[in-house]
Scaffold this motif. Sequence first.
Motif, PDB file in Angstrom:
ATOM      1  N   TYR A   7       0.852  -1.181   0.000  1.00 57.10           N
ATOM      2  CA  TYR A   7       0.000   0.000   0.000  1.00 57.10           C
ATOM      3  C   TYR A   7       0.888   1.231   0.000  1.00 57.10           C
ATOM      4  O   TYR A   7       1.909   1.254   0.670  1.00 57.10           O
ATOM      5  N   ALA A   8       0.495   2.235  -0.743  1.00 59.23           N
ATOM      6  CA  ALA A   8       1.178   3.523  -0.682  1.00 59.23           C
ATOM      7  C   ALA A   8       0.579   4.275   0.495  1.00 59.23           C
ATOM      8  O   ALA A   8      -0.632   4.280   0.683  1.00 59.23           O
ATOM      9  N   GLU A   9       1.433   4.889   1.291  1.00 60.10           N
ATOM     10  CA  GLU A   9       0.945   5.619   2.457  1.00 60.10           C
ATOM     11  C   GLU A   9       1.176   7.109   2.269  1.00 60.10           C
ATOM     12  O   GLU A   9       2.289   7.538   2.024  1.00 60.10           O
ATOM     13  N   ILE A  10       0.106   7.852   2.370  1.00 58.77           N
ATOM     14  CA  ILE A  10       0.167   9.307   2.268  1.00 58.77           C
ATOM     15  C   ILE A  10       0.259   9.833   3.693  1.00 58.77           C
ATOM     16  O   ILE A  10      -0.638   9.612   4.494  1.00 58.77           O
ATOM     17  N   THR A  11       1.364  10.498   4.010  1.00 65.65           N
ATOM     18  CA  THR A  11       1.580  10.894   5.403  1.00 65.65           C
ATOM     19  C   THR A  11       1.249  12.352   5.680  1.00 65.65           C
ATOM     20  O   THR A  11       0.940  12.696   6.811  1.00 65.65           O
ATOM     21  N   MET A  29      -3.677  14.631  -4.761  1.00 68.66           N
ATOM     22  CA  MET A  29      -4.050  13.229  -4.522  1.00 68.66           C
ATOM     23  C   MET A  29      -4.055  12.450  -5.834  1.00 68.66           C
ATOM     24  O   MET A  29      -3.545  11.330  -5.898  1.00 68.66           O
ATOM     25  N   ALA A  30      -4.614  13.038  -6.888  1.00 66.31           N
ATOM     26  CA  ALA A  30      -4.652  12.368  -8.190  1.00 66.31           C
ATOM     27  C   ALA A  30      -3.244  12.112  -8.710  1.00 66.31           C
ATOM     28  O   ALA A  30      -2.958  11.046  -9.264  1.00 66.31           O
ATOM     29  N   ASP A  34      -1.752   8.501  -9.370  1.00 72.52           N
ATOM     30  CA  ASP A  34      -1.280   8.227 -10.718  1.00 72.52           C
ATOM     31  C   ASP A  34       0.151   7.698 -10.702  1.00 72.52           C
ATOM     32  O   ASP A  34       0.496   6.774 -11.429  1.00 72.52           O
ATOM     33  N   TYR A  35       0.995   8.277  -9.849  1.00 69.10           N
ATOM     34  CA  TYR A  35       2.383   7.835  -9.743  1.00 69.10           C
ATOM     35  C   TYR A  35       2.466   6.351  -9.365  1.00 69.10           C
ATOM     36  O   TYR A  35       3.298   5.611  -9.882  1.00 69.10           O
ATOM     37  N   PHE A  36       1.600   5.912  -8.468  1.00 67.93           N
ATOM     38  CA  PHE A  36       1.664   4.542  -7.965  1.00 67.93           C
ATOM     39  C   PHE A  36       0.828   3.536  -8.758  1.00 67.93           C
ATOM     40  O   PHE A  36       0.847   2.354  -8.460  1.00 67.93           O
ATOM     41  N   TYR A  44      -4.209   2.614  -1.170  1.00 64.70           N
ATOM     42  CA  TYR A  44      -3.572   3.747  -0.505  1.00 64.70           C
ATOM     43  C   TYR A  44      -4.097   3.827   0.916  1.00 64.70           C
ATOM     44  O   TYR A  44      -5.251   3.484   1.183  1.00 64.70           O
ATOM     45  N   GLN A  45      -3.263   4.269   1.824  1.00 62.40           N
ATOM     46  CA  GLN A  45      -3.717   4.477   3.191  1.00 62.40           C
ATOM     47  C   GLN A  45      -3.143   5.781   3.703  1.00 62.40           C
ATOM     48  O   GLN A  45      -2.101   6.237   3.265  1.00 62.40           O
ATOM     49  N   LEU A  46      -3.865   6.369   4.641  1.00 62.75           N
ATOM     50  CA  LEU A  46      -3.443   7.634   5.217  1.00 62.75           C
ATOM     51  C   LEU A  46      -4.052   7.776   6.597  1.00 62.75           C
ATOM     52  O   LEU A  46      -4.957   7.036   6.963  1.00 62.75           O
ATOM     53  N   PHE A  47      -3.533   8.720   7.330  1.00 60.94           N
ATOM     54  CA  PHE A  47      -4.040   9.025   8.663  1.00 60.94           C
ATOM     55  C   PHE A  47      -4.454  10.481   8.715  1.00 60.94           C
ATOM     56  O   PHE A  47      -3.851  11.336   8.079  1.00 60.94           O
ATOM     57  N   THR A  48      -5.483  10.755   9.498  1.00 56.81           N
ATOM     58  CA  THR A  48      -5.859  12.136   9.789  1.00 56.81           C
ATOM     59  C   THR A  48      -6.426  12.162  11.198  1.00 56.81           C
ATOM     60  O   THR A  48      -6.774  11.117  11.752  1.00 56.81           O
TER      61      THR A  48
END
Length: 76
Positions: A7-11, A29-30, A34-36, A44-48
């Motif tokens: 998974y790609a993680e957006i931090t 985000m797009a 797109d890169y991955f 994709y996963q992320l935290f907020t």
Amino acid sequence: MCYRSYYAEITELFVVEEYRKQGVATALMASAEDYFKDKNVKGYQLFTGKQNEIAQAFYEKNGYTQSEEQMYRKRV
């Protein structure tokens, strides 16, 4: 690894207030997705923050769903 798939993680995702509501975050985000897209990631996963309702609404609008995972942190 605790996951069976990659998974790609957006931090971090932050847009300066004067540029918000102009599609900047959506474009970022797009671009990241797109890169991955051909890098063998399954998602994709992320935290907020729990109180960051604006970010939560943004991510949900972009197809993300809340998971049941817990994040732990220790400050030193």
